[in-house]
Design a protein around this motif. Sequence first.
Motif, PDB file in Angstrom:
ATOM      1  N   ASP A  98       0.835  -1.197   0.000  1.00 29.71           N
ATOM      2  CA  ASP A  98       0.000   0.000   0.000  1.00 29.71           C
ATOM      3  C   ASP A  98       0.872   1.250   0.000  1.00 29.71           C
ATOM      4  OD1 ASP A  98      -2.211  -1.629   0.087  1.00 29.71           O
ATOM      5  OD2 ASP A  98      -2.664  -1.229   2.203  1.00 29.71           O
ATOM      6  N   ARG A  99       2.034   1.130   0.691  1.00 29.64           N
ATOM      7  CA  ARG A  99       2.916   2.284   0.797  1.00 29.64           C
ATOM      8  C   ARG A  99       4.339   1.814   1.084  1.00 29.64           C
ATOM      9  NH1 ARG A  99       0.148   4.657   4.516  1.00 29.64           N
ATOM     10  NH2 ARG A  99       1.535   4.406   6.276  1.00 29.64           N
ATOM     11  N   MET A 100       5.316   2.472   0.458  1.00 28.20           N
ATOM     12  CA  MET A 100       6.727   2.291   0.783  1.00 28.20           C
ATOM     13  C   MET A 100       7.203   3.605   1.384  1.00 28.20           C
ATOM     14  SD  MET A 100       9.932   1.772  -1.758  1.00 28.20           S
ATOM     15  CE  MET A 100      11.555   1.383  -1.169  1.00 28.20           C
ATOM     16  N   GLU A 101       7.865   3.518   2.540  1.00 28.76           N
ATOM     17  CA  GLU A 101       8.332   4.718   3.235  1.00 28.76           C
ATOM     18  C   GLU A 101       9.848   4.657   3.374  1.00 28.76           C
ATOM     19  OE1 GLU A 101       6.208   4.485   6.923  1.00 28.76           O
ATOM     20  OE2 GLU A 101       4.293   5.029   5.988  1.00 28.76           O
ATOM     21  N   LEU A 102      10.530   5.618   2.773  1.00 33.21           N
ATOM     22  CA  LEU A 102      11.976   5.763   2.887  1.00 33.21           C
ATOM     23  C   LEU A 102      12.217   6.937   3.826  1.00 33.21           C
ATOM     24  CD1 LEU A 102      12.675   5.567  -0.929  1.00 33.21           C
ATOM     25  CD2 LEU A 102      12.996   3.720   0.711  1.00 33.21           C
ATOM     26  N   ARG A 103      12.922   6.705   4.936  1.00 31.97           N
ATOM     27  CA  ARG A 103      13.098   7.737   5.951  1.00 31.97           C
ATOM     28  C   ARG A 103      14.572   7.948   6.280  1.00 31.97           C
ATOM     29  NH1 ARG A 103       8.033   9.754   5.831  1.00 31.97           N
ATOM     30  NH2 ARG A 103       6.465   8.255   6.464  1.00 31.97           N
ATOM     31  N   ALA A 156      10.475   1.026   4.989  1.00 28.63           N
ATOM     32  CA  ALA A 156       9.346   0.271   5.540  1.00 28.63           C
ATOM     33  C   ALA A 156       8.258   0.113   4.492  1.00 28.63           C
ATOM     34  CB  ALA A 156       8.782   0.997   6.759  1.00 28.63           C
ATOM     35  N   PHE A 157       7.533  -1.001   4.584  1.00 33.56           N
ATOM     36  CA  PHE A 157       6.428  -1.289   3.676  1.00 33.56           C
ATOM     37  C   PHE A 157       5.169  -1.501   4.502  1.00 33.56           C
ATOM     38  CE2 PHE A 157      10.328  -2.695   1.702  1.00 33.56           C
ATOM     39  CZ  PHE A 157      10.223  -2.196   0.416  1.00 33.56           C
ATOM     40  N   VAL A 158       4.055  -0.950   4.041  1.00 33.79           N
ATOM     41  CA  VAL A 158       2.763  -1.123   4.693  1.00 33.79           C
ATOM     42  C   VAL A 158       1.941  -2.078   3.829  1.00 33.79           C
ATOM     43  CG1 VAL A 158       0.643   0.021   5.436  1.00 33.79           C
ATOM     44  CG2 VAL A 158       2.861   1.162   5.748  1.00 33.79           C
ATOM     45  N   ALA A 159       1.476  -3.175   4.416  1.00 33.08           N
ATOM     46  CA  ALA A 159       0.675  -4.197   3.718  1.00 33.08           C
ATOM     47  C   ALA A 159       1.397  -4.696   2.466  1.00 33.08           C
ATOM     48  CB  ALA A 159      -0.714  -3.648   3.373  1.00 33.08           C
TER      49      ALA A 159
END
Length: 165
Positions: A98-103, A156-159
């Motif tokens: 649903d979402r990939m988050e690069l922080r 991080a990956f969501v779903a």
Amino acid sequence: SPLIPLPNPLDDGATPPAEPSVPAVPDEGAPIFTQPAAQLGGSSISFTGLQSVSVVTVPLAGGTRIPVLKLVADDIVIKDFLLDVRKATGPSLVSTADRMELRGHVQVYVDSLSATLIDGTGSTLGAATPPPGDELPPTLLRVNLGLVGVTADSIAFVASHQAMK
């Protein structure tokens, strides 16, 4: 909105990419990458703290270097993430989320970027065609990237889901 992934060119690395229109400087801190670039798609990509967009060269596993577009930001979020990783022959690994988050300290290396701006205008960028003024808007829609590689403090990956295709 549904993703429409770009076809993978199945480049075996034998054909050199087009020469950039601006001088590419070696990125001495870049990891060693492989080819072909993975195909990354998403309904949107958002940048927080975009620091630079530049043309650099990065090392490949075979000892050569290729020009790429390097995006440096504090954070990048890709909605409706789809990543297709493949070799010239054989199956590919397809990852979705649903979402990939690069922080944190995000560095994204791409050989191509095509997207739609908020006003509906299409845009295609790469090492040979960097953005004017080396800037990008904070959000791009219907994005497709030729992803060479990425580094960040946190990914991080969501779903998420992965499958061999």
